[in-house]
Design an enzyme around this catalytic site. Structure first.
Site, short mmCIF file in Angstrom:
data_model
loop_
_atom_site.label_atom_id
_atom_site.label_comp_id
_atom_site.label_asym_id
_atom_site.label_seq_id
_atom_site.Cartn_x
_atom_site.Cartn_y
_atom_site.Cartn_z
N ARG A 99 0.82 -1.21 0.00
CA ARG A 99 0.00 0.00 0.00
C ARG A 99 0.86 1.27 0.00
NH1 ARG A 99 -1.48 2.60 4.45
NH2 ARG A 99 -3.66 2.71 3.81
N ASP A 115 -1.65 8.10 7.66
CA ASP A 115 -2.09 6.96 8.46
C ASP A 115 -1.51 7.00 9.86
OD1 ASP A 115 -3.65 5.75 6.57
OD2 ASP A 115 -2.05 4.51 5.77
#
Length: 250
Positions: free
Chosen positions: A156, A171
């Site tokens: 990712r 994140d």
């Protein structure tokens, strides 16, 4: 990036490799994901890859020869010039975190070895692998789920994998702090309203709010992260205020 997983259960990996974000990254050619059954390299008519431990004891131990042969096969067909990171998933390894994910995301080739049974022949650790990783202080029946966890977190981070390239940057853990809360439509749901600041359109104020929310959430849930986080003077002032508001005087 090329990622190979040496496993006795390739179907477990292939099921994940073809779905969701990993599947899309694979389709786009961002990453090559391959599951290799190291039983195919057993070299004996029974296709056995384990044996009883020298010195006695319970359980079975994975033999070195099929795993070495499988890694050498992968290296021969990969075409990668860069030396791969060969990662052993085991409870004795370094505890995995986002910083390691970001480090591995810079590599061209990763090879994961997923074990079963009692353990690995020690020569695999000593003479083959470059890294040993653990996803936590508990024991699973095999290394596939831990390897897939690491692979998901690494893929990712590859450019083009996520629709919004800023997602990986903000994140939790990527900044050293837990991520701020998110909201979307409707602005009011069952009497619960979205914070007014997020509806203001004032982006600078929103960024300040989000940063303070990250600090507060980290302070409340993972205060240990604050010791290593890179904090600005404004961050420290905000933390002091948050602690005072909570009654935790500095």
């Amino acid at each position: 990036m090329r990622i190979d997983v040496l496993t006795l259960f390739p179907e477990m990996c292939e099921g994940v490799f073809g779905t969701s974000i990993l599947g899309k990254a694979r389709e786009k050619g961002i990453v090559s994901l391959n599951a290799v059954n190291f039983r195919d390299f057993s070299g004996n008519k029974h296709n056995s890859v384990d044996d009883t431990p020298y010195g006695g004891g319970g359980g079975m131990v994975l033999k070195p020869d099929p795993i070495f042969a499988a890694v050498e096969h992968v290296l021969a067909i990969s075409g990668n010039q860069a030396k791969p990171r060969i990662i052993l998933m085991c409870p004795q390894g370094q505890t995995y975190n986002q910083q390691i994910a970001e480090e591995l995301a810079q590599e061209e080739h990763l090879i994961f070895i997923c074990g079963h049974y009692e353990g690995y022949d020690e020569r695999i650790r000593e003479y083959l692998v470059t890294d040993e990783l653990s996803i936590g202080d508990y024991v699973l029946t095999g290394g596939e789920l831990p390897a897939l966890t690491v692979i998901d977190s690494v893929v990712r981070l590859q450019p083009g994998t996520l629709g919004n390239e800023t997602s990986a940057v903000t994140d939790s853990f990527s900044t050293g702090l837990l991520e701020y809360p998110h909201y979307t439509r409707p602005a009011e749901f069952r009497g619960w309203k979205v914070p007014e600041i997020l509806l203001s359109g004032h982006h600078a104020n929103i960024e300040v709010w989000r940063r303070e929310q990250s600090l507060q959430r980290t302070l409340e849930r993972r205060p240990d992260l604050l010791e290593a986080a890179e904090l600005t003077v404004k961050d420290r002032a905000a933390l002091k205020r948050l602690k005072e508001q909570s009654g935790d005087k500095m």
